[in-house]
Scaffold this active site. Structure first.
Site: not given
Length: 664
Positions: A71, A127, A175-176, A412, A415
């Protein structure tokens, strides 16, 4: 219901027309609000395409299951805003990360007991990985108010956060995932039934009993804030490695802000920085306190002998924890060693335990090495495999959105983050909200190709320690934000707290690469050899050509043309004059390449503040190394000292990569 007309002396027809327009507007607004809530609930339910996935007993996943999931959260301590203004502010800022939690939300505000005219608040964007929780208390209240009604198909919205302690004097926004929540529940002295079935509720009750020691007891990936109304305190913490994204900000009015993403804090804060992993912050001390300090930080204490059966068993246990879900999920399968091992272990566990089989997902340019190897692995494992293609131009077009969501200008990370960002969008479109990924193995076992240059086991171990402590700035940041940009949660078993100890207490000499020898002839040999066997089902974990495939960075493996095409595009956009004055325009972390300049230019347009730029690390690096490891190779060292450009591609490691080329 509103009266259709206003009656009384002096009421004109025009007044009644205005009244009718006003009441219709209110009705419309209420209808839209109800539809939005209904859509939020509907989004937590399995799609028709995925209804075929049931649990071990064949039961389909329904909304009446445990609430879990990644979340976004937001918190502030000591705001001077009035309650209504603060609520509006929290709503406005939380909206900036609604992509992380499109299924619901909540806000809680309390008055400061000790400081007049100050308020504290937490907010949450949810979520729902396991659907909507039917809160027993709320369902009982509904049954009591309407005893004759049929409530068998009624689902309440009570899974939303904040979560509260039993006395409702402490509130949590998190969140977790907490993988040891059952053990925590068993150890708690207060046996009062929990209000929800959420693993995250364990955090608020644990804090009630152990206070500031709370974070050190948790086994999981998390970022959270707790409002303690009784003690007029806020307590915030982040997981040991930084798998869950988290920032802290300091406002001009003295308020301290916390949030899952930087963009939520920048409008209010003069200074924003990454919340350090393995720490908690309390308003009582107004400082960070480290709670995670593993002994393997010291190379002298990392001398365990090689134990391949233990390594294998501990990794399988880490994967097993992350199968704690009741909805269809998937595995990110790049075709490299790490993701392929994850996929193989997941599939073998699902078969052995009669769990639903996961889907696998891969992405790349047409003809890329990753796609070819992912197909081999998926075919052997028998997964429902989904292969997606993207073009160089589609990747370039996505870069601005990638930088916005990842909140970085690190070359990086961009990418590798771009194909992952594109893939996450396609995964979400299929109705999948959770995936398991392979980040972390390269940092634990010296998997990057530049580790071939390590002078000794001690040097290699110390570089692994540096890389792990920086993961929250790079790979963890990418995995979390590239997927959460579309409301998809990524879980990373290689970074399990227990497995991290197994990997990092291993003597560094067993991670050294000895080309041409019978053992340790390739990077991450210990991991490969641990799974160079058959599973309990009598079949190999992976094909030999994948199990012993050379390390390929994700940004390379999706197709070499991706990096080359992006660099060519940046060279066209950033002319020589622009690049010549780069130090004047970007005095902090001055970009050394036109690709770096291009990323920095977009970042500054999106986040035009010095404090935002300061959240991104810099310094010399080659093939993803730290600055210290650049000293391992004389050519790299001379290139940096002379101002030459060091590249992050694995192909920059001359004499090691099979497709090595001169990149600087």
């Amino acid at each position: 219901r509103f009266p259709s007309r206003i009656q009384g002396p002096g009421v004109s027809q025009a007044s009644n027309q205005r009244w009718a327009m006003a009441t219709n507007s209110v009705r419309f607004a209420l209808a839209v609000a109800c539809m939005a809530i209904l859509a939020s609930v509907a989004s937590t339910m399995p799609t028709a395409q995925l209804l075929k996935h049931g649990d071990a007993s064949g039961r389909l996943c329904t909304p009446a299951m445990r609430l879990k999931g990644g979340c976004g959260f937001l918190g502030v301590y000591g705001s001077v805003l009035e309650p209504l203004s603060l609520r509006f502010k929290m709503m406005k800022l939380a909206r900036l990360m609604r992509h992380r939690g499109p299924d619901g939300g909540g806000i809680h505000i309390i008055e400061s007991k000790n400081t007049p005219d100050r308020r504290h608040s937490i907010a949450h964007e949810r979520l729902a990985i396991v659907g909507v929780v039917n809160d027993p208390k709320d369902m009982a209240d509904i049954q009591k108010s309407d005893p004759s009604g049929d409530h068998s198909k009624l689902h309440t919205l009570t899974g939303n956060q904040p979560l509260f302690n039993h006395k409702r004097t402490k509130s949590l926004s998190i969140n977790g995932e907490i993988y040891n929540y059952k053990a925590i529940k068993a150890m708690l002295k207060d046996k009062t039934p929990w209000r929800t079935a959420s693993d995250c509720e364990s955090v608020i009750h644990l804090y009630e009993e152990v206070g500031h020691e709370c974070a050190s007891h948790l086994d999981g990936d998390f970022a959270f804030a707790i409002l303690d109304e009784e003690n007029d305190e806020i307590y915030a913490a982040r997981d040991p490695v930084g798998v869950a994204s988290m920032y802290v900000g300091y406002a001009a009015d003295g308020g301290v802000w916390f949030g899952s993403e930087m963009k939520c804090l920048l409008p209010e804060c003069e200074k924003v920085e990454q919340f350090p992993p393995g720490h908690y912050w309390s308003s009582k001390t107004r400082q960070f306190t480290r709670y995670y300090f593993p002994d393997w930080n010291d190379a002298a204490k990392a001398g365990q002998p090689l134990d391949l059966p233990k390594l294998k068993a501990d990794f399988e246990a880490a994967v097993d924890k992350r199968l704690m879900t009741d909805v269809p999920y998937g595995v990110l399968l790049s075709g490299g060693l790490d993701s392929s091992l994850v996929a193989s272990v997941v599939v073998k566990m699902c078969k052995a335990q009669s769990r639903p089989m996961p889907a696998t997902f891969s992405i790349g340019l047409v003809g890329s090495p990753d796609l070819k190897n992912a197909r081999k692995v998926a075919a052997q494992l028998g997964t429902d495999h989904h292969e997606f293609h993207f073009t160089v131009q589609e990747g370039i077009d996505a870069v601005q959105d990638v930088i916005y969501h990842l909140e970085t200008y690190d070359v990086t990370t961009i990418r590798a983050g771009t194909p992952m960002f594109i893939l996450a969008r396609k995964i979400k479109a299929l109705g999948v909200k959770m995936v398991i990924s392979g980040e972390g193995a390269d940092e634990e076992f010296g998997g990057y190709l530049y580790f071939h240059k390590a002078p000794s086991g001690k040097d290699l171990h110390e570089e692994c320690v540096r890389k792990i402590h920086d993961l929250h700035k790079f790979d963890c940041l990418r995995a979390n934000k590239a997927t959460m940009a579309w409301g998809v949660e990524a879980r990373v078993p290689f970074l399990d707290r227990d497995f991290l100890d197994t990997a990092m207490f291993l003597d560094g000499k067993y991670k050294m690469i000895n080309k041409g020898e019978k053992t340790q002839f390739i990077e991450k040999w210990a991991v490969r050899e641990a799974f160079n066997c058959d599973g309990t089902d009598g079949t190999p974990y992976l094909p030999q050509e994948v199990l012993f495939r050379q390390k390929e960075q994700f940004s390379d493996g999706v197709g070499y043309d991706w990096i080359d095409g992006l660099k060519e595009h940046c060279a066209r956009v950033v002319d020589d004059y622009m690049f010549s004055i780069r130090a004047e325009r970007f005095p902090h972390n001055t970009p050394s390449t036109k690709e770096g300049y291009y990323a920095r230019m977009i970042f500054e347009q999106l986040f035009p503040s010095k404090t935002a730029a300061a959240t991104v690390p810099g310094g010399p690096s080659v093939a993803c190394s730290t600055a210290k490891a650049v000293e391992w190779d004389e050519a790299w060292k001379k290139a940096y000292e002379s101002g030459s450009m060091l590249d992050q591609s694995g192909r920059a490691v001359d004499g090691v990569h099979e497709s090595a080329k001169q990149l600087f």
